[in-house]
Write an enzyme that holds these catalytic residues in place. Structure first.
Site, short mmCIF file in Angstrom:
data_model
loop_
_atom_site.label_atom_id
_atom_site.label_comp_id
_atom_site.label_asym_id
_atom_site.label_seq_id
_atom_site.Cartn_x
_atom_site.Cartn_y
_atom_site.Cartn_z
N LYS A 73 0.83 -1.21 0.00
CA LYS A 73 0.00 0.00 0.00
C LYS A 73 0.86 1.25 0.00
O LYS A 73 0.63 2.19 -0.78
CB LYS A 73 -0.93 0.03 1.20
CG LYS A 73 -1.74 1.32 1.24
CD LYS A 73 -2.31 1.60 2.60
CE LYS A 73 -2.86 3.01 2.66
NZ LYS A 73 -3.08 3.48 3.99
N HIS B 115 -10.55 0.65 3.93
CA HIS B 115 -11.87 0.95 3.35
C HIS B 115 -12.06 0.21 2.03
O HIS B 115 -13.11 -0.37 1.78
CB HIS B 115 -12.03 2.46 3.12
CG HIS B 115 -11.93 3.28 4.35
ND1 HIS B 115 -12.88 3.26 5.35
CD2 HIS B 115 -10.98 4.15 4.77
CE1 HIS B 115 -12.53 4.08 6.32
NE2 HIS B 115 -11.38 4.63 5.99
#
Length: 190
Positions: free
Chosen positions: A99, A119
């Protein structure tokens, strides 16, 4: 800046990580100064972001590793290096996962990667796009194939916003969701 900012954003809110980043830049306006600082000095500057003692060591080690391998702290080569090499360089830094690497390459270098945060994992799993058990690396690779590269940035931002406002971990607002027709989880709740 993006690399350190993304490290600071791990396991905290945008508000807290933003404060920590501002404080760190105020105390160390140059990354070389931060690299030469003691972890305790870095931790004191970033305490508002949470996990300061851990993150200060990660930041110092990342800066030291970049300097040792590159001879300086300039990461501009990531803009033109082959994408796999750029990603490999970043993820080889201890404390930098898929990420963080994708955020740096997408936001700072405008490279076609799709960062997956909590999310986005939640939404894509609920929609049936990702299996429940998938590694971070596999999820990043799968989503990069599914999403046209010109949509990586906008979809990333929009899914995070959707996760914060509608698709909450608990008590999602499925009745307000614009994706309900495509969402396996939402369809099971109506």
């Amino acid at each position: 800046d993006e690399l350190i900012g993304t490290i600071l954003s791990q396991s905290t809110t945008n508000i807290n990580s933003g404060r920590a980043f501002e404080s760190l830049k105020k105390k160390f306006p140059d990354w070389e100064l931060a690299r030469r600082a003691r972890p305790a000095s870095i931790a004191a500057a970033i305490k508002s972001g949470g996990l300061a003692n851990v993150k200060s060591i990660v930041i110092k080690n990342v800066l030291n590793d970049i300097a040792a391998r590159r001879g300086n702290l300039d990461l501009s080569f990531l803009k033109t290096a082959p994408l796999d090499e750029a990603r490999e360089f970043l993820t080889s830094l201890k404390g930098v996962g898929p990420k963080t690497a994708a955020c740096v390459l997408l936001f700072s270098c405008l490279r076609p990667l799709f960062p997956m945060d909590t999310h986005i994992f939640r939404i894509t799993r609920r929609m049936g796009l990702l299996p429940e058990k998938i590694s971070d690396q596999q999820a990043h690779a799968l989503m990069e194939k599914l999403i046209p590269s010109k949509k990586h940035y906008s979809l990333h931002i929009n899914l995070i916003t959707h996760g914060r406002k509608i698709c909450h971990p608990r008590n999602p607002k499925c009745e307000q969701c614009s994706l309900i027709e495509q969402c396996e989880y939402g369809q099971s709740r109506i």
